[in-house]
Design an enzyme around this catalytic site. Structure first.
Site, PDB file in Angstrom:
ATOM      1  N   ARG A 231      26.038  36.894  47.587  1.00  0.00           N
ATOM      2  CA  ARG A 231      26.971  37.948  47.947  1.00  0.00           C
ATOM      3  C   ARG A 231      27.434  38.686  46.699  1.00  0.00           C
ATOM      4  O   ARG A 231      27.710  38.065  45.669  1.00  0.00           O
ATOM      5  CB  ARG A 231      28.172  37.347  48.684  1.00  0.00           C
ATOM      6  CG  ARG A 231      29.097  38.362  49.308  1.00  0.00           C
ATOM      7  CD  ARG A 231      30.106  37.659  50.200  1.00  0.00           C
ATOM      8  NE  ARG A 231      30.983  36.778  49.453  1.00  0.00           N
ATOM      9  CZ  ARG A 231      31.924  36.025  50.017  1.00  0.00           C
ATOM     10  NH1 ARG A 231      32.074  36.037  51.326  1.00  0.00           N
ATOM     11  NH2 ARG A 231      32.687  35.246  49.274  1.00  0.00           N
TER      12      ARG A 231
ATOM     13  N   LYS B 151      45.293  41.482  46.057  1.00  0.00           N
ATOM     14  CA  LYS B 151      46.138  40.290  45.956  1.00  0.00           C
ATOM     15  C   LYS B 151      46.759  40.196  44.560  1.00  0.00           C
ATOM     16  O   LYS B 151      47.958  39.924  44.409  1.00  0.00           O
ATOM     17  CB  LYS B 151      45.320  39.032  46.255  1.00  0.00           C
ATOM     18  CG  LYS B 151      45.078  38.767  47.729  1.00  0.00           C
ATOM     19  CD  LYS B 151      46.367  38.380  48.427  1.00  0.00           C
ATOM     20  CE  LYS B 151      46.150  37.898  49.827  1.00  0.00           C
ATOM     21  NZ  LYS B 151      47.418  37.555  50.525  1.00  0.00           N
TER      22      LYS B 151
ATOM     23  N   TYR C 204      39.603  43.098  47.792  1.00  0.00           N
ATOM     24  CA  TYR C 204      40.591  42.198  48.410  1.00  0.00           C
ATOM     25  C   TYR C 204      41.332  41.422  47.323  1.00  0.00           C
ATOM     26  O   TYR C 204      42.569  41.370  47.302  1.00  0.00           O
ATOM     27  CB  TYR C 204      39.890  41.228  49.355  1.00  0.00           C
ATOM     28  CG  TYR C 204      40.720  40.030  49.750  1.00  0.00           C
ATOM     29  CD1 TYR C 204      41.582  40.089  50.843  1.00  0.00           C
ATOM     30  CD2 TYR C 204      40.658  38.838  49.033  1.00  0.00           C
ATOM     31  CE1 TYR C 204      42.359  38.990  51.205  1.00  0.00           C
ATOM     32  CE2 TYR C 204      41.423  37.740  49.383  1.00  0.00           C
ATOM     33  CZ  TYR C 204      42.270  37.821  50.468  1.00  0.00           C
ATOM     34  OH  TYR C 204      43.035  36.731  50.805  1.00  0.00           O
TER      35      TYR C 204
ATOM     36  N   SER D  91      46.418  34.472  46.654  1.00  0.00           N
ATOM     37  CA  SER D  91      45.101  33.860  46.886  1.00  0.00           C
ATOM     38  C   SER D  91      44.489  33.478  45.550  1.00  0.00           C
ATOM     39  O   SER D  91      44.640  34.186  44.545  1.00  0.00           O
ATOM     40  CB  SER D  91      44.176  34.845  47.602  1.00  0.00           C
ATOM     41  OG  SER D  91      42.834  34.389  47.573  1.00  0.00           O
TER      42      SER D  91
END
Length: 335
Positions: free
Chosen positions: A279, A156, A152, A128
């Protein structure tokens, strides 16, 4: 040059967004057998509606982290090639950061151990762009520093490093493909793990407002799912990809504000937007340099964003009409 025709291929996470499109393309391209392993964390049975029309498609509902499960599946189905598409959505980092990290590492570890003992021949591992973090320069080539900002993304990046090290030390048959921001039909539209395009379309369809986090000027490089799938198949067939990490993107970045405005224009929405705080650890800018994909794979995206977003929103609009006609429960059963 390798060829998918006649091969038995396993797709981990094959009921998910990109994985299900890959299963369809492999079957249409003449694979002898396509085997899907998915635990339905995000994947859905209805994503495999087309795949189930083929007699040479096999589905196992299980967890790709489980060494014994995958070993048994590979032995039974005589798997030669594995596409690792299994993961957990980025947003899961904010709910369960440990699992958001570990799932990527554990799946890669299982697949590498199986490759090492000869359970199959070739691994095409999907990474990703989130592994890069915010762009330090743009467009971002494969030499861009790795600086993940979420668990996450860290998972990756860690999985990529592990996979690449196995190639270097053991000479295993491995390629790593690093897509930027995929979009298209079947992307998750529901709950806290929904992607921004389908989530926004659904909010508007249901009488809600678009949501923008932060100032909306963060940018992403969107690539249509059919282009990504085509590149994934080329990554197996073009053996020059072995041992490489290959970016997939359009080379054009789009702000979230521009993206949301385009969705509003398509859907005829001219109301207000809900503004929320930025975020935590959000990547600010992403834009791919896909020159290596062009040189090694002969790959360039064929579907520009204007065409792709219309195809995508047409699909979600049709899906919503189906829900309204049949009812949510029937749609979820794949009718």
């Amino acid at each position: 040059m390798a060829d998918i025709k006649g091969k038995s291929i396993l797709v981990t996470g094959g009921a998910g967004f990109i994985g299900s499109h890959l299963c369809d393309a492999l079957l249409a391209g003449g694979a002898a057998r396509v085997v899907c392993v998915d635990n339905f964390f995000l994947g859905k049975r209805e994503n495999l509606e087309e795949a189930f029309k083929y007699d040479n498609f096999v589905f196992y509902r299980d967890d790709a982290r489980n060494f014994g499960v995958l070993q048994a599946v590979m032995e039974k189905e005589k798997v030669e090639v594995v596409y690792n598409m299994a993961t957990i959505a980025l947003n899961y980092s904010f709910f369960n950061p440990f699992d958001a990290y570990m799932v990527n590492v554990e799946i890669a570890n299982t697949l590498l151990e199986l490759l090492k003992i000869g359970a199959y021949k070739t691994l095409i591992h999907t990474s990703s762009s989130e592994a890069y973090g915010t762009a330090r320069y743009s467009p971002m080539d494969e030499k861009h520093p790795i600086d993940p900002t979420t668990p996450y993304a860290a998972g990756k990046a860690a999985a990529d490093l592990m996979v690449h090290s196995f190639y270097k030390v053991l000479g295993l048959d491995i390629s790593i493909v690093r897509p930027f921001n995929n979009y298209g039909p079947r992307q998750n539209a529901e709950g806290v793990l929904a992607a921004i395009i389908p989530a926004t379309a659904r909010r508007i369809q249901e009488g809600g407002r678009p949501v923008v986090e932060g100032d909306g000027e963060q940018t992403r490089d969107f690539i249509y799912v059919a282009d990504t799938v085509r590149a994934l198949i080329l990554a197996y067939e073009r053996e020059e990809s072995r041992g490489q990490i290959i970016n997939l993107g359009s080379g054009k970045d789009i702000s979230i504000n521009s993206l949301l405005q385009g969705i509003c224009d398509y859907m005829g929405y001219d109301g207000e937007w809900d503004h929320r705080p930025a975020r935590t650890s959000d990547v600010r800018n992403l834009c791919a340099d896909s020159g290596l994909a062009k040189r090694l794979l002969g790959f360039e995206p064929e579907i520009d964003f204007r065409e792709g977003i219309v195809r995508t929103l047409d699909w979600y609009s049709e899906l919503q009409r189906g829900r309204e006609h049949f009812g949510e429960s029937e749609v979820c059963r794949g009718i």
